[in-house]
Design a protein around this motif. Structure first.
Motif, PDB file in Angstrom:
ATOM      1  N   LEU A  43      16.812  12.422   8.541  1.00 41.62           N
ATOM      2  CA  LEU A  43      17.994  13.577   8.752  1.00 41.62           C
ATOM      3  C   LEU A  43      19.240  12.790   9.507  1.00 41.62           C
ATOM      4  CD1 LEU A  43      19.125  16.111   7.702  1.00 41.62           C
ATOM      5  CD2 LEU A  43      18.008  17.062   9.891  1.00 41.62           C
ATOM      6  N   ASP A  44      18.589  12.244  10.577  1.00 38.58           N
ATOM      7  CA  ASP A  44      19.696  11.898  11.404  1.00 38.58           C
ATOM      8  C   ASP A  44      20.299  10.501  10.943  1.00 38.58           C
ATOM      9  OD1 ASP A  44      19.220  13.562  13.340  1.00 38.58           O
ATOM     10  OD2 ASP A  44      17.730  12.234  14.558  1.00 38.58           O
ATOM     11  N   LYS A  68       0.776  -1.233  -0.083  1.00 38.37           N
ATOM     12  CA  LYS A  68      -0.075  -0.079  -0.028  1.00 38.37           C
ATOM     13  C   LYS A  68       0.699   1.122   0.001  1.00 38.37           C
ATOM     14  CE  LYS A  68      -3.524   2.198   2.340  1.00 38.37           C
ATOM     15  NZ  LYS A  68      -4.356   2.473   3.716  1.00 38.37           N
ATOM     16  N   SER A  69       0.412   2.254  -0.872  1.00 39.84           N
ATOM     17  CA  SER A  69       1.290   3.343  -0.864  1.00 39.84           C
ATOM     18  C   SER A  69       0.654   4.444  -0.170  1.00 39.84           C
ATOM     19  CB  SER A  69       1.482   3.765  -2.361  1.00 39.84           C
ATOM     20  OG  SER A  69       0.484   4.113  -2.952  1.00 39.84           O
ATOM     21  N   TYR A  70       1.323   5.322   0.265  1.00 39.55           N
ATOM     22  CA  TYR A  70       0.919   6.630   0.970  1.00 39.55           C
ATOM     23  C   TYR A  70       1.220   7.897   0.479  1.00 39.55           C
ATOM     24  CZ  TYR A  70       0.400   3.040   4.891  1.00 39.55           C
ATOM     25  OH  TYR A  70       0.160   2.075   5.652  1.00 39.55           O
ATOM     26  N   LYS A  71       0.506   8.901   0.659  1.00 37.43           N
ATOM     27  CA  LYS A  71       0.654  10.258   0.363  1.00 37.43           C
ATOM     28  C   LYS A  71       1.179  11.089   1.493  1.00 37.43           C
ATOM     29  CE  LYS A  71      -2.619   9.987  -3.358  1.00 37.43           C
ATOM     30  NZ  LYS A  71      -3.973  10.342  -3.727  1.00 37.43           N
ATOM     31  N   ARG A  72       1.661  12.187   1.097  1.00 38.95           N
ATOM     32  CA  ARG A  72       2.237  12.855   2.360  1.00 38.95           C
ATOM     33  C   ARG A  72       1.054  13.507   3.052  1.00 38.95           C
ATOM     34  NH1 ARG A  72       6.265  18.071   2.071  1.00 38.95           N
ATOM     35  NH2 ARG A  72       6.422  18.451   4.278  1.00 38.95           N
ATOM     36  N   SER A  73       0.182  13.821   2.390  1.00 37.95           N
ATOM     37  CA  SER A  73      -1.118  14.397   2.964  1.00 37.95           C
ATOM     38  C   SER A  73      -1.798  13.448   4.087  1.00 37.95           C
ATOM     39  CB  SER A  73      -2.292  14.792   2.002  1.00 37.95           C
ATOM     40  OG  SER A  73      -2.678  13.841   1.183  1.00 37.95           O
ATOM     41  N   GLN A  74      -1.502  12.243   4.042  1.00 36.82           N
ATOM     42  CA  GLN A  74      -2.188  11.451   4.972  1.00 36.82           C
ATOM     43  C   GLN A  74      -1.682  11.334   6.270  1.00 36.82           C
ATOM     44  OE1 GLN A  74      -1.731   7.839   2.381  1.00 36.82           O
ATOM     45  NE2 GLN A  74      -4.042   7.778   2.084  1.00 36.82           N
ATOM     46  N   PHE A  75      -0.458  11.869   6.345  1.00 37.92           N
ATOM     47  CA  PHE A  75       0.139  12.094   7.778  1.00 37.92           C
ATOM     48  C   PHE A  75       0.057  13.436   8.237  1.00 37.92           C
ATOM     49  CE2 PHE A  75       2.771   8.694   5.242  1.00 37.92           C
ATOM     50  CZ  PHE A  75       2.579   7.995   5.971  1.00 37.92           C
ATOM     51  N   THR A  76       0.024  13.474   9.657  1.00 37.42           N
ATOM     52  CA  THR A  76      -0.113  14.875  10.459  1.00 37.42           C
ATOM     53  C   THR A  76       1.258  15.719  10.218  1.00 37.42           C
ATOM     54  OG1 THR A  76       0.466  14.070  12.416  1.00 37.42           O
ATOM     55  CG2 THR A  76      -1.914  14.050  11.941  1.00 37.42           C
ATOM     56  N   GLU A  95       3.078  16.456  12.619  1.00 31.77           N
ATOM     57  CA  GLU A  95       3.920  16.177  13.541  1.00 31.77           C
ATOM     58  C   GLU A  95       4.675  14.727  13.053  1.00 31.77           C
ATOM     59  OE1 GLU A  95       0.789  16.959  14.580  1.00 31.77           O
ATOM     60  OE2 GLU A  95       1.226  18.804  15.360  1.00 31.77           O
ATOM     61  N   GLN A  96       3.942  13.854  12.353  1.00 29.78           N
ATOM     62  CA  GLN A  96       4.521  12.546  11.800  1.00 29.78           C
ATOM     63  C   GLN A  96       5.396  12.988  10.937  1.00 29.78           C
ATOM     64  OE1 GLN A  96       0.734  11.064  10.820  1.00 29.78           O
ATOM     65  NE2 GLN A  96       0.756   9.461  12.624  1.00 29.78           N
ATOM     66  N   GLN A  97       5.188  13.864  10.048  1.00 35.14           N
ATOM     67  CA  GLN A  97       5.776  14.284   8.871  1.00 35.14           C
ATOM     68  C   GLN A  97       7.135  14.716   9.498  1.00 35.14           C
ATOM     69  OE1 GLN A  97       4.133  17.195   6.210  1.00 35.14           O
ATOM     70  NE2 GLN A  97       2.362  15.914   6.037  1.00 35.14           N
ATOM     71  N   ALA A  98       7.120  15.673  10.602  1.00 33.94           N
ATOM     72  CA  ALA A  98       8.590  16.003  11.124  1.00 33.94           C
ATOM     73  C   ALA A  98       9.312  14.882  11.756  1.00 33.94           C
ATOM     74  CB  ALA A  98       8.096  17.209  12.058  1.00 33.94           C
ATOM     75  N   LYS A  99       8.513  14.035  12.290  1.00 31.14           N
ATOM     76  CA  LYS A  99       9.287  12.687  13.010  1.00 31.14           C
ATOM     77  C   LYS A  99      10.101  12.301  12.024  1.00 31.14           C
ATOM     78  CE  LYS A  99       8.353   8.759  15.656  1.00 31.14           C
ATOM     79  NZ  LYS A  99       7.150   7.632  15.934  1.00 31.14           N
ATOM     80  N   HIS A 111      21.449  17.486   1.055  1.00 33.06           N
ATOM     81  CA  HIS A 111      19.997  17.536   1.177  1.00 33.06           C
ATOM     82  C   HIS A 111      19.367  16.313   1.156  1.00 33.06           C
ATOM     83  CE1 HIS A 111      16.083  19.060   0.108  1.00 33.06           C
ATOM     84  NE2 HIS A 111      15.825  17.973  -1.027  1.00 33.06           N
ATOM     85  N   VAL A 112      18.367  16.108   2.169  1.00 31.32           N
ATOM     86  CA  VAL A 112      17.432  15.000   2.517  1.00 31.32           C
ATOM     87  C   VAL A 112      16.251  15.123   1.882  1.00 31.32           C
ATOM     88  CG1 VAL A 112      16.631  13.629   4.522  1.00 31.32           C
ATOM     89  CG2 VAL A 112      18.956  14.712   4.455  1.00 31.32           C
ATOM     90  N   GLN A 113      15.576  13.986   1.406  1.00 31.86           N
ATOM     91  CA  GLN A 113      14.254  13.907   0.863  1.00 31.86           C
ATOM     92  C   GLN A 113      13.694  12.552   1.417  1.00 31.86           C
ATOM     93  OE1 GLN A 113      14.144  14.191  -3.493  1.00 31.86           O
ATOM     94  NE2 GLN A 113      11.733  14.020  -3.566  1.00 31.86           N
ATOM     95  N   VAL A 114      12.401  12.680   1.480  1.00 27.29           N
ATOM     96  CA  VAL A 114      11.534  11.553   2.119  1.00 27.29           C
ATOM     97  C   VAL A 114      10.558  11.213   1.310  1.00 27.29           C
ATOM     98  CG1 VAL A 114      10.056  10.577   4.052  1.00 27.29           C
ATOM     99  CG2 VAL A 114      11.994  12.268   4.865  1.00 27.29           C
TER     100      VAL A 114
END
Length: 73
Positions: free
Chosen positions: A45-46, A25-33, A35-39, A58-61
């Motif tokens: 990044l770490d 199952k694929s997800y979209k960025r809009s499906q996450f809050t 706070e979840q995106q920042a986490k 540069h880091v890309q999720v």
């Protein structure tokens, strides 16, 4: 005995196919809050900083594939 082994093998194959389809199952960025995106971004990044250190540019999720992309010099 042959029938039992054949049925067992077929059930294992179908079980693997079903589990693979369920996990893809694929997800979209809009499906996450936010706070979840920042986490997720902080974890990515770490991980990139740990692996590449000062060379990190540069880091890309990628939420659809669940992957982290680290751009380095």
């Amino acid at each position: 005995m042959k029938t039992f082994l054949t049925a067992l093998t077929l059930s294992m194959v179908f079980g693997m196919l079903i589990s693979t389809a369920a996990n893809s199952k694929s997800y979209k960025r809009s499906q996450f809050t936010k706070e979840q995106q920042a986490k997720f971004f902080k974890q990515a990044l770490d991980a990139c900083r740990k692996q590449y250190g000062d060379r990190l540019h540069h880091v890309q999720v990628d939420y659809a594939k669940g992957k982290t992309i680290c751009y380095i010099y």
